[in-house]
Design an enzyme around this catalytic site. Structure first.
Site, mmCIF file in Angstrom:
data_model
loop_
_atom_site.group_PDB
_atom_site.id
_atom_site.type_symbol
_atom_site.label_atom_id
_atom_site.label_comp_id
_atom_site.label_asym_id
_atom_site.label_seq_id
_atom_site.Cartn_x
_atom_site.Cartn_y
_atom_site.Cartn_z
ATOM 1 N N GLY A 56 -8.910 2.742 1.281
ATOM 2 C CA GLY A 56 -9.577 3.239 0.879
ATOM 3 C C GLY A 56 -10.742 4.292 1.737
ATOM 4 N N CYS A 83 -5.550 -1.999 4.485
ATOM 5 C CA CYS A 83 -6.889 -2.489 4.773
ATOM 6 C C CYS A 83 -8.582 -2.703 3.655
ATOM 7 C CB CYS A 83 -7.427 -0.666 5.280
ATOM 8 S SG CYS A 83 -8.335 0.421 6.367
ATOM 9 N N TYR A 84 -9.288 -1.787 3.240
ATOM 10 C CA TYR A 84 -10.199 -1.107 2.518
ATOM 11 C C TYR A 84 -9.490 -3.019 1.918
ATOM 12 C CZ TYR A 84 -14.062 -1.000 -0.886
ATOM 13 O OH TYR A 84 -14.911 -1.224 -1.822
ATOM 14 N N HIS A 169 -2.758 0.278 8.397
ATOM 15 C CA HIS A 169 -1.251 1.017 7.820
ATOM 16 C C HIS A 169 -0.654 0.562 8.430
ATOM 17 C CE1 HIS A 169 -5.202 2.508 5.810
ATOM 18 N NE2 HIS A 169 -5.791 2.791 6.242
ATOM 19 N N GLU A 171 2.130 2.030 6.334
ATOM 20 C CA GLU A 171 2.985 3.209 6.097
ATOM 21 C C GLU A 171 3.290 4.403 7.292
ATOM 22 O OE1 GLU A 171 -0.393 1.695 5.240
ATOM 23 O OE2 GLU A 171 -1.343 3.364 4.271
ATOM 24 N N ASP A 227 11.042 22.432 -7.916
ATOM 25 C CA ASP A 227 11.263 20.942 -9.295
ATOM 26 C C ASP A 227 11.661 21.618 -10.794
ATOM 27 O OD1 ASP A 227 9.985 20.492 -7.144
ATOM 28 O OD2 ASP A 227 8.019 20.638 -7.609
ATOM 29 N N LYS A 367 8.138 14.338 -4.206
ATOM 30 C CA LYS A 367 9.299 15.639 -3.699
ATOM 31 C C LYS A 367 10.497 15.400 -3.197
ATOM 32 C CE LYS A 367 8.269 20.698 -3.663
ATOM 33 N NZ LYS A 367 8.127 20.871 -4.636
#
Ligand code: XMP
Length: 511
Positions: A56, A83-84, A169, A171, A227, A367
């Site tokens: 964050g 992290c945060y 991070h 990710e 979508d 998506k």
């Protein structure tokens, strides 16, 4: 959901959605929830195996920084702070976090000091992606240091409580060991099952849709985009002819769009109604130059027409919408945690005043998952890999006043550009490409004659999230070929320019 194994508490990092996608790519279903969630609400999930506290933008020592219900630490569920998230864990267990003198942004090297730690199984040293100004200066009680970067404590562990923290991070792909660490957390710490696949999603959705809809009728506004198309295909497979899709031709669509949509859906069992409302839209837009005003007119006309059509169909109980997971996360955040939210209203955003029950069959999907579902349901790649097309369509690509004449010219220009991108295998390498027509005529010469015709602009951008973008570096030869073809074939155009503005300061669309 009963198959949620991991929940991510969102502290506002720009990478939170990415983290969720990485976990789902490892076939584990995860949901992003608000960081204010209470321990008692977590207990309501049936199958939670692990909790992740996201990164964050704030600092844990700031007044009123985002907090956590400390009872969550007592649930006995493994926790990973990123992290945060790690700094919050440190603070809550008596550690101290401060602004660092040597802040780390970008690539850094993680050195593992405790190779026994299950989170770093098989890892020793690796490149990681840091993005922090704060660091731990006093370790939290009963935690040990597992890894360090050049300037900070990069990983911590409380083995007994199964609580872990990483400063980097995991990710993002620049963290080369990121997938291994996430996978270790999921499968070696939390004992997650690999049970999230699109095949399973489809089969459970089909049953769920049927049990909700029963023999009632459903209406769906089809836009031709990914979508709504996947949503229609899923519903069609579950309820067949009880689904009616309405496709409104606003006159502001791409070349042959209505024809293509009707062809593409002919293989699905459902009713499709094509409504040609182009003259209504051109009439309503006469004399209007302001972009926002145009958006409003197009949006409200669309709703009006959709309303009228839905009233004509008798006995419809449900309205289906192709809402997807990023829309859900963005609109449910509390305004503090939220990332930039698009202000555009989509033409697909449908009437609230109609008394339908809402059904959103793909609201849990990202998506790329929507595309995978679409592929399994037999939708063509040409639909699944389409660039986004704005709700107001060509209405915001005809700068100034909209007219049928300009829309027809623009359709031809756009078609040449897009078809050439496809032919040269560039279409899937760029994120969004289109043409815009300007309310300006310029002088040219063709043969021995002076011409005085419209100016059009081509734009192609590369972007990950459409919040920032850069112009695609299309080959000069390609641009030359497209330009020649446009000028030779499209009557009314004698000059083509290529827009190289990035976003910011530009936007992707011109209006
Ligand atoms: P901008 O122009 O804001 O566009 O950089 C970002 C993305 O949003 C699309 N866009 C819209 N989509 N209704 C929509 O449904 C709109 O009014 C609208 N305006 C822009 C744009 O095509 C790009 O993908």
């Amino acid at each position: 959901m009963s198959n949620t194994q991991i929940i991510i508490l969102d502290y506002g990092s720009q990478y939170t959605q990415l983290l969720a996608r990485r976990i789902r790519d490892l076939n584990v279903y995860t949901e992003v929830v608000d960081h204010n969630i209470k321990a008692t609400d977590i207990q309501k999930y049936k199958n939670i195996k692990g909790i992740i506290l996201s990164g964050g933008p704030s600092s844990v020592y700031e007044f009123e920084s985002y907090d956590i219900d400390v009872d969550i630490f007592k649930l006995g569920i493994p926790i990973l702070g990123v992290c945060y998230g790690m700094q919050l864990i440190a603070k809550k267990f008596g550690g101290v976090v401060e602004l660092a003198n040597n802040q780390e942004f970008g690539k850094s090297t993680l050195v593992i000091e405790n190779t026994e730690c299950v989170l770093f199984k098989d890892l020793k040293e690796s490149q990681v992606w840091m993005s922090h100004a704060d660091h731990i200066v006093k370790m939290p009680e009963n935690f040990t240091i597992v890894g360090k970067s050049e300037n900070s404590i990069a990983a911590i562990e409380n083995k007994n409580l199964k609580i872990y923290g990483i400063q980097f991070h995991a990710e993002v792909t620049h963290s080369l060991c990121g997938e291994t660490i996430i996978s270790n957390f999921l499968f070696n710490v939390c004992d997650c099952q690999k049970d999230w696949t699109m095949t399973k999603f489809i089969s459970s959705s089909l049953t769920e849709i049927k049990s909700i809809i029963k023999d009632e009728k459903v209406i769906l506004g089809l836009s031709g985009g990914v979508d709504s198309s996947v949503c229609a295909a899923l519903l069609s497979k579950s309820i067949g002819k009880n689904l009616t899709c309405i496709f409104v031709d606003t006159g502001l669509l791409r070349k042959d769009e209505a024809k293509k949509v009707m062809q593409n859906y002919s293989k699905f069992e459902m009713n499709i109604k094509l409504v040609d409302a182009s003259s209504i839209f051109f009439e309503a837009l006469k004399g209007v130059k302001d972009p926002e005003q145009k958006r409003k007119i197009i949006g409200s006309k669309f709703i009006e027409i959709f309303n009228e059509e839905s009233i004509k169909l008798e006995g419809v109980k449900f309205l289906a919408q192709g809402t997807i997971y990023p829309d859900v996360i963005e609109s449910s955040s509390d305004g503090h945690t939220s990332k930039t939210i698009k202000s555009h209203h989509n033409v697909g955003g449908l009437p609230k005043e109609i008394n339908f029950k809402l059904i959103e069959p793909i609201r849990t999907l990202f998506k790329d998952e929507v595309r995978r579902v679409g592929r399994e349901l037999g939708l063509e790649d040409s639909i699944l890999n389409r660039h986004p097309f704005p709700g107001p369509g060509l209405g915001i690509r005809i700068i100034g006043e909209v007219s049928k004449e300009k829309a027809d010219i623009l359709r031809e220009v756009d078609d040449i550009f897009i078809e050439k991108l496809i032919e040269k295998k560039l279409y899937n390498k760029v994120s969004q490409a289109f043409a815009t027509i300007l309310p300006v005529k310029t002088v040219g010469v063709m043969g021995d004659n002076r011409t005085y015709e419209y100016l059009v602009a081509l734009r192609s951008v590369n972007t990950i999230d459409f919040m920032t973008a850069s112009a695609s570096e299309l080959p000069w030869e390609f641009l030359n070929e497209v330009t020649n073809e446009i000028i030779n074939k499209v009557k009314g155009v004698n000059r083509v320019v290529y827009d190289i503005t990035s976003k910011p300061p530009g936007t992707i669309e011109w209006e």
